[in-house]
Write a protein that holds these residues in place. Structure first.
Motif, PDB file in Angstrom:
ATOM      1  N   UNK A  55      -5.120 -42.197  -1.598  1.00  0.00           N
ATOM      2  CA  UNK A  55      -6.543 -41.848  -1.671  1.00  0.00           C
ATOM      3  C   UNK A  55      -6.816 -40.974  -2.883  1.00  0.00           C
ATOM      4  N   UNK A  56      -5.927 -40.038  -3.143  1.00  0.00           N
ATOM      5  CA  UNK A  56      -6.084 -39.152  -4.294  1.00  0.00           C
ATOM      6  C   UNK A  56      -6.005 -39.940  -5.601  1.00  0.00           C
ATOM      7  N   UNK A  57      -5.073 -40.896  -5.670  1.00  0.00           N
ATOM      8  CA  UNK A  57      -4.927 -41.691  -6.888  1.00  0.00           C
ATOM      9  C   UNK A  57      -6.104 -42.632  -7.100  1.00  0.00           C
ATOM     10  N   UNK A  58      -6.749 -43.059  -6.015  1.00  0.00           N
ATOM     11  CA  UNK A  58      -7.882 -43.981  -6.137  1.00  0.00           C
ATOM     12  C   UNK A  58      -9.053 -43.338  -6.868  1.00  0.00           C
ATOM     13  N   UNK A  59      -9.138 -42.005  -6.840  1.00  0.00           N
ATOM     14  CA  UNK A  59     -10.244 -41.325  -7.518  1.00  0.00           C
ATOM     15  C   UNK A  59     -10.146 -41.437  -9.033  1.00  0.00           C
ATOM     16  N   UNK A  60      -8.953 -41.703  -9.553  1.00  0.00           N
ATOM     17  CA  UNK A  60      -8.766 -41.810 -11.004  1.00  0.00           C
ATOM     18  C   UNK A  60      -8.584 -43.250 -11.455  1.00  0.00           C
ATOM     19  N   UNK A  61      -8.765 -44.199 -10.546  1.00  0.00           N
ATOM     20  CA  UNK A  61      -8.501 -45.604 -10.845  1.00  0.00           C
ATOM     21  C   UNK A  61      -9.806 -46.384 -10.945  1.00  0.00           C
ATOM     22  N   UNK A 113     -11.399 -49.871 -10.332  1.00  0.00           N
ATOM     23  CA  UNK A 113     -11.197 -51.137  -9.636  1.00  0.00           C
ATOM     24  C   UNK A 113     -12.238 -52.142 -10.110  1.00  0.00           C
ATOM     25  N   UNK A 114     -11.812 -53.397 -10.217  1.00  0.00           N
ATOM     26  CA  UNK A 114     -12.742 -54.432 -10.665  1.00  0.00           C
ATOM     27  C   UNK A 114     -13.237 -54.176 -12.065  1.00  0.00           C
ATOM     28  N   UNK A 115     -12.303 -54.042 -13.005  1.00  0.00           N
ATOM     29  CA  UNK A 115     -12.665 -53.679 -14.368  1.00  0.00           C
ATOM     30  C   UNK A 115     -13.605 -54.654 -15.043  1.00  0.00           C
ATOM     31  N   UNK A 116     -13.606 -55.923 -14.622  1.00  0.00           N
ATOM     32  CA  UNK A 116     -14.478 -56.927 -15.243  1.00  0.00           C
ATOM     33  C   UNK A 116     -15.883 -56.925 -14.647  1.00  0.00           C
ATOM     34  N   UNK A 117     -16.089 -56.196 -13.561  1.00  0.00           N
ATOM     35  CA  UNK A 117     -17.401 -56.171 -12.918  1.00  0.00           C
ATOM     36  C   UNK A 117     -18.336 -55.216 -13.657  1.00  0.00           C
ATOM     37  N   UNK A 118     -19.606 -55.304 -13.332  1.00  0.00           N
ATOM     38  CA  UNK A 118     -20.590 -54.417 -13.948  1.00  0.00           C
ATOM     39  C   UNK A 118     -20.454 -53.009 -13.375  1.00  0.00           C
ATOM     40  N   UNK A 154     -21.064 -49.622  -6.437  1.00  0.00           N
ATOM     41  CA  UNK A 154     -21.392 -50.069  -5.085  1.00  0.00           C
ATOM     42  C   UNK A 154     -20.138 -50.206  -4.222  1.00  0.00           C
ATOM     43  N   UNK A 155     -19.018 -50.608  -4.838  1.00  0.00           N
ATOM     44  CA  UNK A 155     -17.786 -50.852  -4.083  1.00  0.00           C
ATOM     45  C   UNK A 155     -16.811 -49.679  -4.132  1.00  0.00           C
ATOM     46  N   UNK A 156     -17.150 -48.616  -4.833  1.00  0.00           N
ATOM     47  CA  UNK A 156     -16.197 -47.517  -5.008  1.00  0.00           C
ATOM     48  C   UNK A 156     -15.750 -46.923  -3.673  1.00  0.00           C
ATOM     49  N   UNK A 157     -16.683 -46.682  -2.766  1.00  0.00           N
ATOM     50  CA  UNK A 157     -16.318 -46.082  -1.480  1.00  0.00           C
ATOM     51  C   UNK A 157     -15.425 -47.016  -0.671  1.00  0.00           C
ATOM     52  N   UNK A 158     -15.651 -48.328  -0.784  1.00  0.00           N
ATOM     53  CA  UNK A 158     -14.810 -49.278  -0.053  1.00  0.00           C
ATOM     54  C   UNK A 158     -13.388 -49.302  -0.621  1.00  0.00           C
TER      55      UNK A 158
END
Length: 589
Positions: free
Chosen positions: A114-120, A122-127, A133-137
């Motif tokens: 969970x801690x590492x997800x804050x610096x990652x 996700x979905x780099x090709x998305x807008x 919108x998907x960050x919390x998921x």
């Protein structure tokens, strides 16, 4: 303490202080079966949550939301996870081996994921809007994937029974409710010998931990979160790009396990290798086969060769690629030398030794003019599918001919021949003499080097393999590097590790020769040191013995395998004297 009271906490200051301390299990885990195993007291879900109160508070702080949202999103999952695994340990005598170890392993891994997800990203090709919108998921899924990363252990490494020898149906229900229904006060673990690692079993336990409502929430408005989360938990590959979620979970598991092993070493006074290393190394090699051109099997200068007699990995050349890949993935506690990698793979049964108990095999791939050193896999399917697309096994054997000195299985007419060494996942491999050189073979075959060269010959030792009972007796002399302040720091560290292999009496990275200490150039490459840099640094401080034909590069023919390398002057090797030279036969020179 009940779950309801746990959920009703409003202020961390109101939480009663936890006075319990972690202790090493005092149970005899070598016994199997409910009638022979020591009883383990049953712990309720509330007890487990209270014991790990501070860790749960850290997770809540990291999640960074209102208490009601945390209770709904994560605390419910934590309670269900505690219900399922109860106070089960994560291993018999390695990491998180205490009661409740599997639960704590899941919580710590989930926290770091969970801690590492804050610096990652996700979905780099998305807008940007879609990613927000998907960050919390993604953060929610990162915690679930981390917490359930080792869930398969509850289904694979032991059988759980109550006092009446009734077996817990792990595929049907969680452990906590089942124990309550049985009115059990104690549980008994029947440990499975050498259980295979099958992370896919987690998929059958996942519905008991993650409710369908949360899965539906994670799947809303996207097609990526659930596939990557499930693939990470089950250890499967996604074909639509890199699984970023799995990468951070792998780092979290490695960090947590390494941290626990270090704490155990402080408490017990002795370090032990993690039983997870073999699986991490196999995963890393699979990634190299899929991504690195030099790991494409059966091509020129490949690291991997598939023949009729098995799958071989060119060594120690491949070790440099593995170490570099592990460093790129930032995995904590991973092996840092070819010797450590080979021993970890042997401990998990991934590679096999020849009949002379050497992990190093001598092979000659097609198109090469000399023999090369390699590791042999116990099962080619470990690194690639049984029938990999576009890869055909060579029609000939690469290893020794049947009946040769390097044959893996003793011939039937030699019943007194000692069997190959047996390695066990929970213990380091026995300190056998693992020679870099080929065993002595009575043959007049070509050595494979050019006719105008005349490399010196070093015969392999004709002594029988060192038995486990006598392995500690060799070698008697203590070797080391004489300090040289002018020598490059990286070269110094690599040289110390190479020389230290003489003292370990296992995987020898160098050889004592009449004029000094012969070090193959590949040993520097395997430790991330460029050969030219090593030669220049050693020559600048006068540590190298010049070759007869000029320059510093020597060639030694070691029972058919031609090695190129450098000879370090004896004055720079502590313990190198007349007595040490006389004992060189014991070191395999």
């Amino acid at each position: 303490m009940s779950i309801l009271s746990w959920l009703s906490w409003k202020n961390p200051d109101e939480v009663p202080a936890h006075t319990g301390t972690r202790q090493e299990p005092s149970l005899d885990k070598s016994q199997s079966g409910a009638t022979g195993a020591m009883p383990r007291p049953v712990q309720t879900t509330g007890d487990l949550l209270e014991d790990n109160r501070q860790l749960v508070e850290k997770i809540q702080l990291c999640y960074g939301c209102e208490e009601s949202a945390f209770n709904h999103d994560l605390l419910t999952l934590i309670a269900r996870y505690a219900d399922y695994v109860g106070a089960l340990p994560a291993s018999a005598d390695n990491y998180f081996a205490e009661d409740g170890g599997l639960f704590r392993l899941g919580l710590e891994t989930g926290f770091y994921a969970l801690q590492a997800a804050d610096t990652q990203i996700f979905g780099g090709c998305a807008t940007i809007t879609s990613r927000q919108h998907l960050e919390s998921r993604w953060r929610h899924a990162a915690f679930i994937a981390g917490m359930c990363a080792e869930l398969h252990r509850a289904l694979a490494i032991y059988t759980v029974r109550d006092s009446n020898s009734t077996t817990w149906p792990a595929f049907l229900c969680a452990l906590g409710p089942w124990l309550a229904e049985q009115e059990a006060k104690y549980v008994y673990l029947e440990w499975h010998p050498n259980p295979p690692v099958c992370r896919q079993l987690s998929i059958y336990a996942l519905p008991h931990v993650v409710p369908t409502s949360i899965l539906q929430h994670l799947a809303k408005d996207n097609q990526a979160v659930i596939p990557q989360m499930v693939a990470s938990i089950c250890g499967t590959v996604t074909f639509d790009g890199p699984n970023v979620l799995d990468q951070l979970v792998r780092r979290a598991v490695a960090l947590v396990v390494d941290k626990d092993l270090r704490e155990c070493a402080k408490r017990t006074g002795g370090a032990k290798p993690g039983t997870h290393l073999g699986q991490y190394l196999v995963d890393t090699m699979r990634r190299l086969v899929a991504s690195a051109s030099s790991w494409t099997p059966n091509i020129e200068k490949s690291r991997v060769w598939l023949a009729q007699d098995g799958l071989f990995l060119i060594w120690p050349n491949a070790a440099a690629d593995i170490i570099r890949q592990l460093d790129t993935e930032q995995l904590a506690g991973m092996p840092k030398s070819p010797e450590q990698i080979a021993n970890a793979l042997a401990a998990d049964g991934v590679i096999v030794a020849d009949r002379n108990r050497n992990l190093i095999w001598i092979i000659r791939p097609p198109g090469t003019s000399a023999n090369v050193q390699a590791l042999k896999f116990s099962n080619p399917a470990t690194l690639m599918p049984p029938e990999p697309h576009g890869i055909v096994a060579l029609s000939a054997n690469l290893g020794p001919e049947p009946g040769g000195a390097g044959q893996a299985t003793p011939p039937m007419e030699s019943p007194d021949m000692p069997p190959p060494p047996q390695y066990h996942a929970c213990h380091p491999p026995p300190p056998y003499q693992l020679s870099l050189l080929a065993p002595t073979v009575e043959t007049s075959a070509s050595t494979g080097h050019d006719s105008h060269r005349h490399p010196e010959k070093v015969s392999g030792s004709t002594k029988p393999p060192i038995s486990p009972d006598h392995a500690s007796a060799a070698p008697a002399t203590k070797y080391g590097l004489v300090d040289c302040l002018r020598l490059n720091v990286q070269v110094t560290a690599a040289l110390r590790d190479i020389i230290e292999s003489l003292n370990r009496g296992a995987y020898l990275a160098c050889r004592i020769v009449p004029s000094g200490l012969f070090i193959p150039a590949s040993c520097f490459t395997a430790r991330g040191i460029d050969t030219q840099k090593a030669a220049r640094s050693l020559a600048d401080v006068g540590m190298l013995i010049a070759a007869p034909a000029g320059g510093n590069l020597h060639e030694y023919e070691c029972d058919g395998a031609v090695e190129r390398g450098f000879i370090v002057a004896p004055s720079f090797i502590a313990g190198f004297n007349a007595a040490g030279l006389a004992s060189s036969e014991d070191l395999g020179a």
